[in-house]
Motif scaffolding. Structure first.
Motif, PDB file in Angstrom:
ATOM      1  N   CYS A  86       0.981  13.349  12.277  1.00 19.35           N
ATOM      2  CA  CYS A  86       1.280  11.876  11.278  1.00 19.35           C
ATOM      3  C   CYS A  86       1.772  11.011  12.309  1.00 19.35           C
ATOM      4  CB  CYS A  86       2.170  12.228  10.283  1.00 19.35           C
ATOM      5  SG  CYS A  86       4.043  12.746  10.738  1.00 19.35           S
ATOM      6  N   ARG A  95       1.812   6.302   5.747  1.00 27.94           N
ATOM      7  CA  ARG A  95       0.620   5.553   5.221  1.00 27.94           C
ATOM      8  C   ARG A  95       0.321   4.339   5.747  1.00 27.94           C
ATOM      9  NH1 ARG A  95       0.945   8.768   0.060  1.00 27.94           N
ATOM     10  NH2 ARG A  95       2.333  10.533   0.393  1.00 27.94           N
ATOM     11  N   LEU A  98      -1.699   4.951   8.604  1.00 28.85           N
ATOM     12  CA  LEU A  98      -2.981   5.593   8.166  1.00 28.85           C
ATOM     13  C   LEU A  98      -4.168   4.493   7.831  1.00 28.85           C
ATOM     14  CD1 LEU A  98      -5.129   8.108   7.221  1.00 28.85           C
ATOM     15  CD2 LEU A  98      -3.871   7.788   4.933  1.00 28.85           C
ATOM     16  N   ASP A 316       1.098  13.476   4.767  1.00 28.20           N
ATOM     17  CA  ASP A 316       1.941  12.347   5.473  1.00 28.20           C
ATOM     18  C   ASP A 316       3.010  12.551   6.459  1.00 28.20           C
ATOM     19  OD1 ASP A 316       3.706  13.281   3.505  1.00 28.20           O
ATOM     20  OD2 ASP A 316       3.929  11.354   2.531  1.00 28.20           O
ATOM     21  N   ASN A 371      -3.006  10.466  12.690  1.00 29.33           N
ATOM     22  CA  ASN A 371      -3.448  10.011  11.379  1.00 29.33           C
ATOM     23  C   ASN A 371      -4.288   8.398  11.474  1.00 29.33           C
ATOM     24  OD1 ASN A 371      -1.095   8.319  10.931  1.00 29.33           O
ATOM     25  ND2 ASN A 371      -0.692   9.325   9.249  1.00 29.33           N
ATOM     26  N   TYR A 372      -3.538   7.575  12.583  1.00 32.60           N
ATOM     27  CA  TYR A 372      -4.030   6.233  12.813  1.00 32.60           C
ATOM     28  C   TYR A 372      -5.718   6.381  13.360  1.00 32.60           C
ATOM     29  CZ  TYR A 372      -1.461   7.163  17.054  1.00 32.60           C
ATOM     30  OH  TYR A 372      -0.844   7.588  18.399  1.00 32.60           O
ATOM     31  N   TRP A 374      -8.029   7.927  11.752  1.00 35.05           N
ATOM     32  CA  TRP A 374      -9.242   7.862  10.534  1.00 35.05           C
ATOM     33  C   TRP A 374      -9.919   6.801  10.334  1.00 35.05           C
ATOM     34  CZ3 TRP A 374     -10.999  12.197   9.922  1.00 35.05           C
ATOM     35  CH2 TRP A 374     -10.278  13.469  10.017  1.00 35.05           C
TER      36      TRP A 374
END
Length: 680
Positions: A86, A95, A98, A316, A371-372, A374
């Motif tokens: 995360c 989030r 993301l 998350d 997650n960054y 994606w």
């Protein structure tokens, strides 16, 4: 040489590139393969160890065990990402990273900034909508603001439809009901959902979106961001058994009709044991989440779109310690730490990808990712470039069996301000030599992670762990001389990989970015040119340049501006490419005369992005207009690497790129010929 000359000289490089560009043979743009539908399932506070295939299935007989049959099947049909992180170990900033593709050194939402509106910039949804996708978000948002007009509403950030919780705190109640924070677009839902279990409700609504889309837009792909609230605290049981069947004709359906008795149903396999009440509840909540996911997967099969739907599942942040004990099921898996920790248990996430025919079944990727990544990955799958400001890298080569083509992160970076929460947190930090969390930072390079907690000054030391050989982070290697080089790299990244944010202050915000060694060649700047048709500034790092060269120092107008090393495109034809744009990526070093705060001012025709080291100083793309953009950065004297992306759209503007550098004394910096450099 003055900064004004610096500006004119860069413009000459642009003009020279334009000459080459106008004379070039046009390159045929690659045609993307069939764009997949995308179902992105993002859950709340699920630990790496909470999923059967990641950890639970390996627990010895006699130990309590969670059940995730549908997730296990998804993994068997796809790929497990075992080194996926995360961006932040708590909901909202994770989030936000993301959605924006920015790490926590650059993301505008950090720490516990719940309900802070997501600023207007590129998002995962806006990129995919531009690529032709029908976009929808269902479930928890928490990035919209605190009240109407909801400046960060999903419908303002690229989504065509939204149904779910706009505010962070209201998403903690799994039985929110009428008028308790669930919105359909901009309208709060006032009737029909009392007694509904939120994740059941969101499943029904998500299924409606997909079924309606398939009925209306057979030739257009969809992107659905499905953000479940399970298994976040409150500890609330489902209302009854999951509705029989699943998919198109079974499971949860829309319009949704609440059923059963709220907070009453323990799954049969968890009833006849001596587990504490909250642990039975935790197990049942995860079982219900797994049932919801199984229902969604069955729908894809029933609609005959599962073969061309890219399914991503992740969490998350790590498991919470707010209602049940993460140690009971070893929810952190083989790691240590949980939610709000940057130790592996709080940061490493159970992540699965399935795309039949593209991602090998029952496969594993150990590639470090976050997650960054994606946004870049899904843009790649959709056949469009990632925005230039992203910190992410497309993982598509690794996912689709081409690891030799995979770009690798030089590092992963995160920061957070973490409060203590309960005795387990005290145990975790004590195991690593701290008394509290406080300000946290973490950097991963290769197999090694550097972590520091309770940061009081820029010079506070790192703990260093080999998280491949020592995933529980029991052995601090920082005192061993053979690791001095990697520790020095990490210490530099603690300040060079980020941009300070006044809304999330840090003890190291005022630290000067360290200078680097003198470049191999002075009096020159490297440049690379690109052509294409782009809706935004693309990430040129992921593209092959058509031409490369060096500007011969900061030359005066009228002199020969550049020595080019032209590369012939791999594919070319003789037809001029209508509407093509020019992109230029500059890479070089600036030699500043003294320690201090330096201000960069950039004016351009179509947009610029500027980094000093890896600190994002100016992002003038999404909201570009004519006025100059400025950004400041604190630098030690001598050499500092910079990277500048420039885009020119000939259909709209005349080429313009002016860069001004002002020193701490308020005067334009006078740079001599040797005041720039590059590594040829």
């Amino acid at each position: 040489m003055s900064t004004q000359t610096f500006s004119r000289s860069i413009l000459l490089v642009v003009l020279a590139a334009l000459v080459l560009w106008s004379a070039r043979p046009a390159r045929a743009e690659p045609q993307p393969s069939q764009r997949p539908n995308i179902l992105f399932i993002f859950v709340d506070d699920l630990g790496y160890g909470d999923v059967g295939v990641f950890w639970q299935n390996e627990r010895p007989a006699g130990q309590p065990r969670l059940k995730t049959a549908n997730l296990d099947r998804l993994a068997a049909e796809g790929m497990r990402l075992t080194n996926h992180y995360c961006a932040s170990p708590v909901c909202a900033p994770s989030r936000a990273s993301l959605m924006t593709g920015l790490n926590q050194g650059h993301c505008p939402i950090r720490d516990n900034q719940f309900d802070k509106p997501l600023p207007h910039n590129h998002t995962m949804a806006s990129v995919l909508r531009q690529a032709g996708y029908d976009t929808a978000a269902v479930g928890k948002w928490g990035l919209g603001g605190t009240s109407a007009p909801w400046p960060g509403h999903p419908l303002n950030g690229g989504f065509n439809q939204y149904y779910g919780f706009l505010r962070h705190g209201q998403a903690h109640d799994h039985y929110a009901g009428n008028g308790k924070g669930i919105y359909d677009g901009f309208n709060e839902v006032k009737e029909g959902i009392d007694g509904a279990y939120d994740s059941d409700l969101f499943t029904a609504r998500a299924k409606k979106f997909i079924a309606d889309h398939v009925g209306r837009h057979k030739d257009r792909p969809f992107f659905l961001y499905l953000a479940y609230t399970l298994p976040h605290m409150k500890m609330q049981l489902p209302p009854g058994p999951y509705p029989q069947g699943g998919g198109l004709h079974g499971g949860n359906q829309w319009p949704f009709k609440p059923f059963g008795t709220p907070d009453s149903y323990v799954y049969p396999e968890f009833r006849d044991n001596n587990w504490p009440k909250n642990e039975r509840c935790h197990a049942s909540m995860i079982h219900r989440l797994d049932d919801c996911i199984g229902d969604m997967l069955q729908l894809l099969k029933d609609l005959r779109i599962d073969d061309n739907t890219l399914v991503v599942f992740s969490s998350d942040n790590g498991p919470h310690n707010e209602g049940n004990d993460p140690a009971f099921f070893a929810s952190w898996g083989p790691f240590d730490g949980f939610k709000r920790d940057l130790f592996e248990g709080g940061a490493r996430e159970p992540t699965i990808v399935r795309w039949t025919g593209h991602v090998a079944a029952n496969s594993v990727s150990n590639e470090p990712s976050a997650n960054y990544d994606w946004l870049a990955t899904l843009a790649d799958a959709a056949g469009v470039p990632a925005p230039g400001n992203t910190d992410g890298i497309s993982m598509l080569p690794s996912l689709t069996g081409h690891p030799d083509q995979q770009r690798h992160h030089a590092y992963l970076y995160s920061e957070y301000l973490g409060p203590m929460a309960g005795p387990r947190a005290k145990e975790v930090v004590a195991r690593h030599g701290y008394t509290k969390r406080g300000q946290e930072q973490a950097v991963r390079i290769g197999d090694f992670v550097g972590v520091r907690y309770d940061i009081q000054s820029p010079n506070d030391p790192l703990r260093l762990y080999n998280v491949v050989a020592d995933p529980h982070e029991d052995h601090d290697l920082a005192g061993e001389t053979k690791y001095e080089k990697i520790l020095a790299q990490m210490r530099d990244l603690l300040v060079t990989a980020r941009t300070p944010d006044p809304s999330a202050s840090r003890p190291y915000d005022e630290e000067y970015l360290p200078a680097v060694a003198r470049p191999a060649k002075t009096g020159a700047i490297a440049y690379h040119t690109f052509t294409g048709t782009w809706p935004w500034m693309p990430d040129f790092r992921a593209m092959t340049p058509e031409n490369s060269g060096e500007a011969s120092g900061f030359i005066l107008p009228g002199e020969k501006p550049a020595r080019g090393r032209k590369r012939q495109p791999a594919q070319a034809n003789q037809r001029e490419q209508a509407g093509a744009q020019l992109g230029v990526a500059f890479d070089g070093f600036a030699n500043v005369p003294a320690d201090g705060e330096y201000q960069f001012t950039v004016t351009s025709d179509s947009g610029v992005i500027l980094w000093i080291h890896d600190s994002l100083v100016i992002d003038d793309d999404y909201t570009h207009d004519d006025p100059p953009r400025t950004g400041s950065v604190r630098l030690r004297a001598r050499w500092h690497p910079f990277r500048l992306f420039y885009r020119h759209d000939p259909a709209e503007f005349a080429p313009r790129l002016d860069v001004v550098l002002r020193g701490p004394d308020g005067k334009d910096v006078q740079l001599q010929e040797q005041g720039i450099g590059c590594n040829p």
